[in-house]
Design a protein around this motif. Structure first.
Motif, short mmCIF file in Angstrom:
data_model
loop_
_atom_site.label_atom_id
_atom_site.label_comp_id
_atom_site.label_asym_id
_atom_site.label_seq_id
_atom_site.Cartn_x
_atom_site.Cartn_y
_atom_site.Cartn_z
N LEU A 158 0.82 -1.21 0.00
CA LEU A 158 0.00 0.00 0.00
C LEU A 158 0.86 1.26 0.00
CD1 LEU A 158 -2.87 -0.99 2.45
CD2 LEU A 158 -3.14 -0.23 0.08
N TYR A 159 1.89 1.27 0.81
CA TYR A 159 2.75 2.45 0.87
C TYR A 159 3.52 2.65 -0.44
CZ TYR A 159 1.32 2.98 5.65
OH TYR A 159 0.56 3.15 6.77
N ARG A 160 3.89 1.55 -1.09
CA ARG A 160 4.55 1.68 -2.39
C ARG A 160 3.58 2.27 -3.41
NH1 ARG A 160 8.66 3.28 -5.01
NH2 ARG A 160 9.10 2.13 -6.92
N ALA A 161 2.33 1.82 -3.37
CA ALA A 161 1.32 2.36 -4.28
C ALA A 161 1.09 3.84 -4.00
CB ALA A 161 0.02 1.59 -4.13
N GLU A 162 1.08 4.22 -2.74
CA GLU A 162 0.91 5.63 -2.39
C GLU A 162 2.09 6.46 -2.90
OE1 GLU A 162 0.02 8.41 1.49
OE2 GLU A 162 1.50 6.79 1.65
N GLU A 163 3.30 5.95 -2.70
CA GLU A 163 4.51 6.64 -3.18
C GLU A 163 4.45 6.92 -4.68
OE1 GLU A 163 8.13 5.01 -0.34
OE2 GLU A 163 7.70 4.02 -2.22
N LEU A 164 3.93 5.96 -5.43
CA LEU A 164 3.87 6.07 -6.88
C LEU A 164 2.61 6.80 -7.36
CD1 LEU A 164 5.15 2.49 -7.82
CD2 LEU A 164 6.43 4.65 -7.96
N GLY A 165 1.73 7.15 -6.44
CA GLY A 165 0.50 7.84 -6.81
C GLY A 165 -0.47 6.97 -7.58
N LEU A 166 -0.57 5.69 -7.19
CA LEU A 166 -1.39 4.73 -7.93
C LEU A 166 -2.80 4.63 -7.35
CD1 LEU A 166 1.33 1.99 -8.35
CD2 LEU A 166 0.73 3.84 -9.91
N ASP A 167 -3.69 4.11 -8.18
CA ASP A 167 -5.08 3.94 -7.79
C ASP A 167 -5.42 2.52 -7.37
OD1 ASP A 167 -5.86 6.67 -8.62
OD2 ASP A 167 -5.37 5.91 -10.62
N ALA A 168 -4.63 1.56 -7.84
CA ALA A 168 -4.92 0.15 -7.57
C ALA A 168 -3.65 -0.68 -7.62
CB ALA A 168 -5.94 -0.39 -8.57
N VAL A 169 -3.71 -1.83 -6.97
CA VAL A 169 -2.63 -2.82 -7.01
C VAL A 169 -3.26 -4.17 -7.27
CG1 VAL A 169 -0.77 -3.94 -5.75
CG2 VAL A 169 -1.26 -1.53 -5.31
N PHE A 170 -2.76 -4.85 -8.31
CA PHE A 170 -3.15 -6.24 -8.58
C PHE A 170 -1.96 -7.11 -8.20
CE2 PHE A 170 -5.80 -4.87 -12.56
CZ PHE A 170 -6.67 -4.16 -11.76
N PHE A 171 -2.17 -8.11 -7.35
CA PHE A 171 -1.09 -8.98 -6.91
C PHE A 171 -1.62 -10.39 -6.69
CE2 PHE A 171 -3.08 -7.44 -3.09
CZ PHE A 171 -3.03 -8.50 -2.20
N GLY A 172 -0.69 -11.34 -6.61
CA GLY A 172 -1.01 -12.73 -6.35
C GLY A 172 -0.30 -13.21 -5.11
N HIS A 173 0.34 -14.38 -5.21
CA HIS A 173 1.22 -14.98 -4.21
C HIS A 173 0.49 -15.66 -3.06
CE1 HIS A 173 5.02 -15.83 -2.34
NE2 HIS A 173 4.81 -15.02 -1.32
N PHE B 186 -10.37 -5.40 -2.14
CA PHE B 186 -10.32 -4.59 -0.94
C PHE B 186 -9.92 -3.14 -1.25
CE2 PHE B 186 -8.00 -3.28 3.01
CZ PHE B 186 -9.10 -3.27 3.86
N PRO B 187 -10.91 -2.29 -1.51
CA PRO B 187 -10.60 -0.86 -1.61
C PRO B 187 -10.32 -0.33 -0.21
CG PRO B 187 -12.69 -1.40 -2.69
CD PRO B 187 -12.28 -2.58 -1.88
N THR B 188 -9.25 0.45 -0.05
CA THR B 188 -8.89 0.97 1.26
C THR B 188 -8.27 2.36 1.10
OG1 THR B 188 -7.75 0.43 3.34
CG2 THR B 188 -6.59 -0.10 1.28
N TYR B 189 -7.87 2.94 2.19
CA TYR B 189 -7.27 4.27 2.15
C TYR B 189 -5.91 4.26 2.83
CZ TYR B 189 -11.55 6.38 0.47
OH TYR B 189 -12.63 6.71 -0.31
N VAL B 190 -4.98 5.00 2.24
CA VAL B 190 -3.72 5.33 2.88
C VAL B 190 -3.75 6.85 2.98
CG1 VAL B 190 -1.21 5.28 2.71
CG2 VAL B 190 -2.55 3.33 1.88
N GLY B 191 -3.99 7.35 4.18
CA GLY B 191 -4.23 8.78 4.34
C GLY B 191 -5.48 9.15 3.58
N GLU B 192 -5.37 10.12 2.70
CA GLU B 192 -6.50 10.57 1.89
C GLU B 192 -6.62 9.80 0.57
OE1 GLU B 192 -8.64 13.30 2.67
OE2 GLU B 192 -7.73 13.10 4.66
N LYS B 193 -5.62 8.98 0.26
CA LYS B 193 -5.57 8.30 -1.04
C LYS B 193 -6.30 6.96 -1.00
CE LYS B 193 -4.06 7.46 -5.23
NZ LYS B 193 -4.75 8.02 -6.35
N ARG B 194 -7.27 6.80 -1.89
CA ARG B 194 -7.99 5.52 -2.03
C ARG B 194 -7.17 4.62 -2.94
NH1 ARG B 194 -11.72 2.78 -5.34
NH2 ARG B 194 -13.33 1.68 -4.19
#
Length: 160
Positions: free
Chosen positions: A98-113, A120-128
């Motif tokens: 989430l913090y990496r996505a916030e650093e890059l100014g992204l709106d979504a992350v798709f991941f596996g593993h 799961f839509p969520t917020y990091v500070g003000e950023k959805r």
């Protein structure tokens, strides 16, 4: 735009093919999130009409294909990080990714593993930020179906 998202096929390309049979006439893009690069290479050869984007996973170390650990895509104005997730410790939690996505100014992350479906839509500070894991196509038969339009992302899971 309709996007199919797969992860963790682990030498079971037939499951990806089964899902593509359902959606191939209406899919605009296929995203693969790692742990089965050889599978996705095979499937790409069988569906040359479909565009594919893929990243490698922790089990793809011996793959001859040259794929990155992550990529940033623009999907109808939605900036998305695609990654397998192992480098961000997603089995232990989502803070790092989430913090990496916030650093890059992204709106979504798709991941596996994790092999577990997640929407799961969520917020990091003000950023959805929308976290999405399609689950494992091999160990659970789940995959992602993403629809985007006008800057809006709607995610769901399919099952074979």
């Amino acid at each position: 735009m309709k996007i199919l998202v797969f992860s963790d096929s682990h030498s079971h390309s037939k499951y990806i093919e089964n899902a593509l049979q359902i959606h191939k006439s209406c899919a605009d893009l296929v995203i693969f999130l790692g742990d089965g690069i050889r599978d996705i290479e095979y499937v790409k050869s069988r569906y040359p009409q479909l565009p594919f984007v893929a990243v490698k996973g922790n089990c793809d170390v011996f793959s001859s294909a040259d794929y990155k650990d992550y990529a940033v895509l623009d999907l109808d104005g939605i900036r998305v990080l695609i990654t397998h997730g192992h480098l961000f410790g997603v089995k232990s939690g989502y803070d790092r990714i989430l913090y990496r996505a916030e650093e890059l100014g992204l709106d979504a992350v798709f991941f596996g593993h994790t092999h577990q479906p997640l929407d799961f839509p969520t917020y990091v500070g003000e950023k959805r930020i929308h976290l999405f894991n399609p689950g494992s196509i091999a160990y659970g038969g789940t995959y992602g179906v993403i629809n985007t339009a006008n800057g809006v992302l709607v995610a769901s899971h399919g099952k074979i």
